[in-house]
Design a protein around this motif. Structure first.
Motif, PDB file in Angstrom:
ATOM      1  N   THR A   3       0.830  -1.203   0.000  1.00 31.07           N
ATOM      2  CA  THR A   3       0.000   0.000   0.000  1.00 31.07           C
ATOM      3  C   THR A   3       0.864   1.254   0.000  1.00 31.07           C
ATOM      4  OG1 THR A   3      -1.744  -1.182   1.193  1.00 31.07           O
ATOM      5  CG2 THR A   3      -1.863   1.218   1.185  1.00 31.07           C
ATOM      6  N   ALA A   4       1.955   1.227   0.774  1.00 40.24           N
ATOM      7  CA  ALA A   4       2.879   2.366   0.785  1.00 40.24           C
ATOM      8  C   ALA A   4       3.468   2.595  -0.604  1.00 40.24           C
ATOM      9  CB  ALA A   4       3.989   2.131   1.807  1.00 40.24           C
ATOM     10  N   VAL A   5       3.856   1.510  -1.269  1.00 39.59           N
ATOM     11  CA  VAL A   5       4.410   1.628  -2.621  1.00 39.59           C
ATOM     12  C   VAL A   5       3.343   2.133  -3.589  1.00 39.59           C
ATOM     13  CG1 VAL A   5       5.431   0.360  -4.551  1.00 39.59           C
ATOM     14  CG2 VAL A   5       6.164  -0.132  -2.217  1.00 39.59           C
ATOM     15  N   LEU A   6       2.095   1.687  -3.412  1.00 39.84           N
ATOM     16  CA  LEU A   6       1.004   2.163  -4.266  1.00 39.84           C
ATOM     17  C   LEU A   6       0.835   3.672  -4.131  1.00 39.84           C
ATOM     18  CD1 LEU A   6      -1.343   1.680  -6.197  1.00 39.84           C
ATOM     19  CD2 LEU A   6      -2.757   1.023  -4.224  1.00 39.84           C
ATOM     20  N   SER A   7       0.969   4.197  -2.913  1.00 39.59           N
ATOM     21  CA  SER A   7       0.863   5.652  -2.730  1.00 39.59           C
ATOM     22  C   SER A   7       1.954   6.375  -3.512  1.00 39.59           C
ATOM     23  CB  SER A   7       0.943   6.012  -1.241  1.00 39.59           C
ATOM     24  OG  SER A   7       2.267   5.909  -0.737  1.00 39.59           O
ATOM     25  N   GLN A   8       3.143   5.802  -3.541  1.00 38.86           N
ATOM     26  CA  GLN A   8       4.247   6.410  -4.282  1.00 38.86           C
ATOM     27  C   GLN A   8       4.002   6.348  -5.786  1.00 38.86           C
ATOM     28  OE1 GLN A   8       7.331   3.912  -2.622  1.00 38.86           O
ATOM     29  NE2 GLN A   8       7.935   5.453  -1.124  1.00 38.86           N
ATOM     30  N   MET A   9       3.500   5.206  -6.254  1.00 44.85           N
ATOM     31  CA  MET A   9       3.250   5.054  -7.686  1.00 44.85           C
ATOM     32  C   MET A   9       2.188   6.037  -8.172  1.00 44.85           C
ATOM     33  SD  MET A   9       3.408   0.985  -8.573  1.00 44.85           S
ATOM     34  CE  MET A   9       1.999   0.559  -7.543  1.00 44.85           C
ATOM     35  N   LEU A  10       1.084   6.133  -7.441  1.00 43.47           N
ATOM     36  CA  LEU A  10       0.002   7.010  -7.884  1.00 43.47           C
ATOM     37  C   LEU A  10       0.417   8.475  -7.815  1.00 43.47           C
ATOM     38  CD1 LEU A  10      -3.171   5.276  -6.391  1.00 43.47           C
ATOM     39  CD2 LEU A  10      -2.168   5.054  -8.667  1.00 43.47           C
ATOM     40  N   THR A  11       1.194   8.830  -6.797  1.00 41.12           N
ATOM     41  CA  THR A  11       1.706  10.204  -6.720  1.00 41.12           C
ATOM     42  C   THR A  11       2.595  10.507  -7.921  1.00 41.12           C
ATOM     43  OG1 THR A  11       1.603  10.209  -4.298  1.00 41.12           O
ATOM     44  CG2 THR A  11       3.058  11.823  -5.336  1.00 41.12           C
ATOM     45  N   SER A  12       3.419   9.530  -8.302  1.00 47.28           N
ATOM     46  CA  SER A  12       4.311   9.731  -9.450  1.00 47.28           C
ATOM     47  C   SER A  12       3.537   9.909 -10.746  1.00 47.28           C
ATOM     48  CB  SER A  12       5.278   8.546  -9.586  1.00 47.28           C
ATOM     49  OG  SER A  12       4.628   7.402 -10.125  1.00 47.28           O
ATOM     50  N   LYS A  13       2.301   9.400 -10.790  1.00 47.04           N
ATOM     51  CA  LYS A  13       1.470   9.538 -11.986  1.00 47.04           C
ATOM     52  C   LYS A  13       0.586  10.776 -11.936  1.00 47.04           C
ATOM     53  CE  LYS A  13       1.807   7.003 -14.778  1.00 47.04           C
ATOM     54  NZ  LYS A  13       2.849   6.861 -15.843  1.00 47.04           N
ATOM     55  N   GLY A  14       0.735  11.588 -10.888  1.00 48.72           N
ATOM     56  CA  GLY A  14       0.035  12.861 -10.846  1.00 48.72           C
ATOM     57  C   GLY A  14      -1.224  12.902 -10.010  1.00 48.72           C
ATOM     58  N   TYR A  15      -1.518  11.849  -9.260  1.00 50.65           N
ATOM     59  CA  TYR A  15      -2.707  11.839  -8.410  1.00 50.65           C
ATOM     60  C   TYR A  15      -2.408  12.504  -7.066  1.00 50.65           C
ATOM     61  CZ  TYR A  15      -4.502   8.388 -11.724  1.00 50.65           C
ATOM     62  OH  TYR A  15      -4.918   7.755 -12.869  1.00 50.65           O
ATOM     63  N   TYR A  16      -3.413  13.154  -6.506  1.00 45.60           N
ATOM     64  CA  TYR A  16      -3.348  13.590  -5.115  1.00 45.60           C
ATOM     65  C   TYR A  16      -3.707  12.374  -4.260  1.00 45.60           C
ATOM     66  CZ  TYR A  16      -3.315  18.544  -6.488  1.00 45.60           C
ATOM     67  OH  TYR A  16      -2.988  19.766  -7.017  1.00 45.60           O
ATOM     68  N   VAL A  17      -2.805  11.917  -3.431  1.00 50.63           N
ATOM     69  CA  VAL A  17      -3.009  10.677  -2.683  1.00 50.63           C
ATOM     70  C   VAL A  17      -3.049  10.953  -1.185  1.00 50.63           C
ATOM     71  CG1 VAL A  17      -2.104   8.378  -2.162  1.00 50.63           C
ATOM     72  CG2 VAL A  17      -1.863   9.321  -4.473  1.00 50.63           C
ATOM     73  N   THR A  18      -4.074  10.422  -0.537  1.00 50.89           N
ATOM     74  CA  THR A  18      -4.138  10.387   0.923  1.00 50.89           C
ATOM     75  C   THR A  18      -4.244   8.930   1.342  1.00 50.89           C
ATOM     76  OG1 THR A  18      -5.243  12.532   1.103  1.00 50.89           O
ATOM     77  CG2 THR A  18      -5.453  11.034   2.974  1.00 50.89           C
TER      78      THR A  18
END
Length: 368
Positions: free
Chosen positions: A28-43
């Motif tokens: 899940t932590a890695v998923l937050s990093q991946m989605l942030t790298s793709k331009g999503y605002y992640v919480t």
């Protein structure tokens, strides 16, 4: 010249038990990093406010540093969480929690997530961990959601069959190759040893099988130790078993370490003996640092990662003799060991975070 940042897309909330301790939490932590790298605002919203792993975006603590709350306190926390979700107006919620309890999932599905677009992630082949016992409730949860993401092909297939739904997608767990290899460093740990890592919970990881196979192999007589890294409720039980097998001096119990990679990199091989898995990070992280894997063919994941004779060995589950023989083969057949080491890193290149981030991005954009 400044670093270019990706164009911002939608707001995503990842819901998880915590960001500490286990493979699902690390994923899940890695998923937050991946989605942030793709331009999503992640919480990332955590039920238990515990963090071992690096994450990207912001953190929202649903609860405190413990899992159990009184009913009134729990209700107030969930009510505040519902208000938070509405205030932030998330475009998508991705639920990574285990979800076995009927009452709790009625609250999450029917109240907390009401009106939001939702994806459920299933990270274990033991579907009873990720869906409540009530089949009608499980069907209702899936009907209300955009769908279910399985982290292996076997999981996706099982969800489709058991819950009679076509709303199932498959995205593998990623491995941040560059980050893991940087954390591993260039210096090998001293000594000759094999290694297994994970929570010391025998009903899942079946380390009893590993201890029995290790004892039956030629490794102890050749001074090749076994390192077991992790914490958990069965540590004393496993230490007692090692003592009964007269392995006290050959088996080392190492505490959980958020950076196990120097140990993995120095191992002759790593071993997985679980009753069941999802898409085991322990296997792909071992291969990422160039260490071959000997694994039982449990459901699910190992058969989708390990190429027998190329990056490791795959053996039937619950077979002490077969596992002991596989350990002997990979350790004492120098040609086989060298070949598996040479192929290990490239065998998981398709699981690199950049590749899997593209898969997640494509799926989200198609669904939204």
């Amino acid at each position: 010249m400044g670093v270019e940042t990706p164009e911002r897309k939608q707001k995503v909330c990842l819901v998880t038990i915590s960001l500490a301790g286990g493979g699902a939490e690390r994923s899940t932590a890695v998923l937050s990093q991946m989605l942030t790298s793709k331009g999503y605002y992640v919480t990332t919203a955590v039920v238990v406010n515990a963090v071992d792993y690096e994450y990207s975006g912001s953190l929202y603590a649903i609860g405190s540093g413990k899992k159990s709350f009184g009913f009134i306190s729990s209700f107030m926390r969930l009510r505040r969480f519902r208000s938070f979700l509405k205030r932030e107006q998330f475009d998508l919620i991705i639920d990574n929690r285990s979800r076995p309890e009927n009452f709790k999932e009625r609250i999450y599905s029917g109240y907390l997530y009401k009106g939001f677009k939702l994806l459920y992630v299933v990270r274990s082949f033991r579907l009873a961990t990720y869906f409540p016992a009530s089949k009608p409730l499980a069907h209702k949860m899936i009907d209300r959601a955009l769908g279910v993401v399985g982290v292996s092909k076997a999981i996706a297939k099982a969800v489709k069959e058991q819950y009679s739904t076509a709303k199932v997608y498959q995205v593998y767990n990623p491995v941040p190759l560059a980050s893991i290899q940087a954390q591993a460093g260039t210096k090998m740990m001293a000594g000759d040893y094999i290694m297994a890592m994970g929570r010391l919970y025998d009903d899942v990881k079946n380390y009893s099988l590993l201890l029995e196979a290790y004892a039956a192999s030629k490794l102890p007589a050749n001074k090749i130790q076994l390192f077991l890294m992790g914490d958990g409720p069965d540590k004393v039980k496993l230490q007692d078993k090692a003592h009964v097998l007269e392995l006290d001096k050959m088996v080392q119990f190492l505490p959980f370490n958020p950076n196990p990679y120097p140990f993995l990199q120095g191992a002759k091989c790593s071993v997985l003996t679980s009753h069941y898995e999802g898409f085991p990070r322990a296997v792909i992280e071992s291969l990422a640092v160039g260490t071959p894997v000997v694994s039982v063919d449990c459901q699910s994941g190992p058969a989708e990662i390990i190429q027998p004779g190329e990056n490791g060995l795959l053996v039937p589950n619950y077979n002490v003799a077969a596992l002991a023989e596989a350990l002997n083969n990979i350790i004492f057949d120098q040609e086989l060991l060298a070949k598996c080491r040479q192929n290990a890193k490239t065998s998981v290149a398709h699981l690199d975070v950049d590749v899997i981030a593209d898969h997640w991005d494509k799926l989200i954009q198609e669904l939204l």
